[in-house]
Design a protein around this motif. Sequence first.
Motif: not given
Lengths: 950, 418
Positions: B232-235, B239
């Motif tokens: 799960s990434f920081h915005p 991506f």
Amino acid sequence: MTDSKYFTTTKKGEIFELKAELNSDKKEKKKEAVKKVIASMTVGKDVSALFPDVVNCMQTDNLELKKLVYLYLMNYAKSQPDMAIMAVNTFVKDCEDPNPLIRALAVRTMGCIRVDKITEYLCEPLRKCLKDEDPYVRKTAAVCVAKLHDINAQLVEDQGFLDTLKDLISDSNPMVVANAVAALSEIAESHPNSNLLDLNPQSINKLLTALNECTEWGQIFILDCLANYTPRDDRESQSICERVTPRLSHANSAVVLSAVKVLMKFMEMLPKDLDYYGTLLKKLAPPLVTLLSAEPELQYVALRNINLIVQKRPEILKHEMKVFFVKYNDPIYVKLEKLDIMIRLASQANIAQVLAELKEYATEVDVDFVRKAVRAIGRCAIKVEQSAERCVSTLLDLIQTKVNYVVQEAIVVIKDIFRKYPNKYESVIATLCENLDSLDEPEARAAMIWIVGEYAERIDNADELLESFLEGFHDESTQVQLQLLTAIVKLFLKKPTETQELVQQVLSLATQDSDNPDLRDRGYIYWRLLSTDPVAAKEVVLAEKPLISEETDLIEPTLLEELICHIGTLASVYHKPPSAFVEGSRGVMHKRLPARTGSGEGTESPDMGNTAGGSAPEAATSIIPSQGDLLGDLLNLDMAPQTTTGPTPPTSGMQMGGMDLLGGVLDSLLGGDIGGSPAMGVGFGAAPAVMPASLSAPVGGGLGDLFDLGGGVGMPMGAYIPPKTVWLQAMKAKGLEISGTFARRAGVIQMELVLTNKAMSIMTDFAIQFNRNSFGLAPAGPLQVLTPLGPNQTIEVSLPLSTVGPVMKMDPLNNLQVAVKNNIDVFYFSCQYPISMLFVEDGKMERQVFLATWKDIPSDNESQFQIQDCHLNSEAASNKLQGSNIFTIAKRTVEGQDMLYMSIKLSNGIWVLAELKVQAGNPNYTISLKCRAPEVSQCVFQCYEAVLKN
Amino acid sequence: MIHSLFLVNSSGDIFLEKHWKSVVSRSVCDYFFEAQERASEPENVPPVIPTPHHYLISVLRHRIYFVAVIQSEVPPLFVIEFLHRVVDTFQDYFGVCTEAAIKDNVVVVYELLEEMLDNGFPLATESNILKELIKPPTILRTVVNTITGSTNVGEQLPTGQLSVVPWRRTGVKYTNNEAYFDVVEEIDAIIDKSGSTITAEIQGVIDACVKLTGMPDLTLSFMNPRLLDDVSFHPCVRFKRWEAERILSFIPPDGNFRLLSYHVSSQNLVAIPVYVKHNITFREGSSQGHFELTLGPKQTMGKGVEAVLVSSQLPRGVLNTNLNPTQGTYTFDPVTKLLSWDVGKINPQKLPSLKGSMSLQAGATKPDENPTINIQFKIQQSALSGLKVNRLDMYGEKYKPFKGIKYMTKAGKFQVRT
């Protein structure tokens, strides 16, 4: 120096003091005073008396002070509407301020002041702000429209703000788009039918673009909005899925779950053999697992949703069993949910692991959790046959611990295991009997009594055991009493010689000394049964019971589908349809999964799928003890004549069977063979008696061409109505004759009854009730016979019916058992309704969907019929059928043969697809019917025949 | 959307309320208090509670319940995520999130809540933006404000609010430019009686502290990116670039933030760094129980295991214990029956152990539940999954920053059944 100083004021004249400070000349003092006011407000103190003084501070250049005053205003404007007007001018001025922050602040605060008089002044500034050059102001204004709508919906519509809001969906700034979507969604919630969020491929594209760029919260709004869209075809569906999947890697779990919702819904449209379908399934597992490593509150919501997802698509998480293993310091609400999912995922492959875990849990400290773990072991035994033996021995181990609640739970589940695997594990009965005395919970006692009664022939001292329960008969709960009654009757039938006294005793206890109607009535039935025909009694009471189904607590498929469309919402947490519980959402639209497979079908529905082959009433009772009043349904008429309508919620699972048989028994008990009265068995297909005029279809061929083939739904043709038949003969019903028919008029199913009094006395107090039936038909209102029915009088009544009643499969499918009561007695009859009255008006399937569905239904479910001697051409036939909501979707001509493709939707969401072959000059039609629930085909065919021939 | 928020302390008092729409009477919290009473432990209060007209969604953090009131259908996760964000913001602003800290800063709290939510819709939740709107209280600023009469509310529209990088403010300046990354992995595991692993998984995060001038564009690559299949990434992370090249490319927020979190699932083989030998027995009819526990390192990749803390909830029948640790100190609370042993470092040459007897209630039956042992530990300079950063590059700015990467492994929920 902290803010806590604001709380310390002198006791005396606090308000007075503040007032003085607020009117001070010094800016600094003013600000401090306002802060004190706000501080009091935060702890719920009433400082509304200071309203004029605070509002006076509003005209200031100091932004902090301005904000504080605004905060105050929002809280108290409602209580001081007249004073609030004083603030309007400042707001209007601030909306023109060069600083966008101030413009936005003003419009934002104005929307929060819930005073009617102010809203009028708000319109102009709001209109400007919606078109402001600064996106920050626009996005704030978008939310303001939703606020205003909440206060005065009419005003918003009149001022055209909704259209402006819709335009904002095409805004260049993603944040504005997100807020516009959020505002529209909120407004749409209170306007279920307004087509506010008009989604089309263009707007979807815009939303998907904005999705990548807006904030996490905006993404949630957009994803939730996307979930309402239905793609045109599988290709569009796939392309949306592709653009949504990156959201699964978002750090915000709400974004992830909303994305899961969109994917779960759109996946429905993808063909299963597509590579992408498999990829998508694989992609869904990791984010769901990750949700389980978050804070417990998030885990809880995630688990409730995963519970739905594993019911719909177990394949997604089938390899992830281990993440659901319970840690001893999980909060209890997480533990219980994990346990539930473990059982759903249990399969032959992982059962050993699961059982070892469950056994571990059964020794934990928390009573609720331990109980559920024990129950889970029983459910595993029922679900995975190979593990049954191991489960039983685990349960016996647990019984040996002698921990009271463990023993009781174990006995309850062992009873279910006996039901599922009869004559296999009876060797454990001896161990169970040892624990008889320690049982103090009704459910466990009832289970034990059932076991004793069921296996009375193998338990030497069964009579003693049951007798010991009988001593305190009146102190037992109803559940135990009913069970005891049945068990002793069983015992008597098995060992009649020794137990005569016992059975007498229990029957008299049940019938004479009890004021519980269920118990009394069951007692009477057994009594009469035993006294009139012991052989029949044996057949009834000791009949072979239907096997219990694997999972009794599966969510009913239509509800599951709806819930899948609501993943991530409160509805999904409570597993109830949103319409059932959220206040303020007036008439929420029921969401359905898009139909690739024509999916609304009830094939897997337990109440349709399980055919009950000759079942005994007490069987059902003992499996679901909470429904101990199966009998009550028909018999409670004499208790409460007028309250017959309240639609009982369809209970899941097991209540099939039972009544069929009981109905028959009852009839013969009451001295009539009404059950199979030949008069109405052939209700339709009979002679062309009196037909309503509206039925005369335009037979002329050319006319049909003018009508769009199957297009207009509201064509002026009535549905087929079979002629009235006699359902209840006067001689069998103490002078009351009932004849009638069924009709569907303007979407409402009606039962049209003609009541004739052939007796000498006046009849009053009519009431009607139905037994559970295949399609949940139930009276939607009381039987309207207002005046007493004199001798030789006839009255026609039409009774609107609903389809939300309890469901039980009947044989034949369209059989309906009815009880009618009047001041003289209660009468029972059964009749058959034409299934065509269940055909709903929106039964026209899209062409593509039809094709896909036709292919998707296995050919095993296809049945062919011949319709003889029908002299209509294909147009006329199609028109005629449409009157009964059988819609022609396409027509094809092959070698002089017309092929008509038609779709029908039943009121319970089952789709029936039909192909009708009509050859010019040949009066014999061939019809093929395909349906996921092939049982209905026969009935549907009968309808075709009836409609076409009349 | 979110209607109101109530903050409730552990003794059940409402000490702050905030309404974003009309005022909801605080009596609605009575339903919450009922649930709180029913729950055996504070953390057992169900997160979603229905009342006749509202729903209460709550989170418990720092022994404060944050109770949100909603009236219409709102995604509960949305509410819960938001509440956690509120807590994080308070912590960020005041250093701690306690009742005292909130009461001391009640006006700032109020301003923050107003800024975070508008009519129930989230407005600004990024700490970078909030800090521009409302300055965090510092002693110096409070003093200066009192003297000069200036405010701690920003007068200008926050720069990040509408840009494509809303998480970063513009005009950042530092004299020392530095970027530090911490790879922290927590291992969750359940080990059964015989010492075999029932389930083990790793929750990893990469936390960053980036103090770089201007608008730097960073890329971070890994030696073994294949490990990261559930992330799960920081915005801020691009991506597409990750999908294509398995490289993290991003314009970082200013200050501390979580760059990504990942999950190495139980299906991969997870190394278990410590083992426990235990022998806890009760005999029928005896008022004594035997207790023996030995810890040892297992797969630690050559690093030392430190800060080891063993705790266990002993059965209710245990009155007291008489144990001897070979190192560290142990305590037993006869009321809560919680045994905890602060071991410290594990020396592989001399394994720490705890031995002795437990006294039981005389005449009581032998307890039938087996205590579970909870272990906490730390391993410095290594990530258990083997994840390694390859290199960190910066584009877009000319200076040369200090860079640093630290690895650490911790026990998450590491439980051994006996």
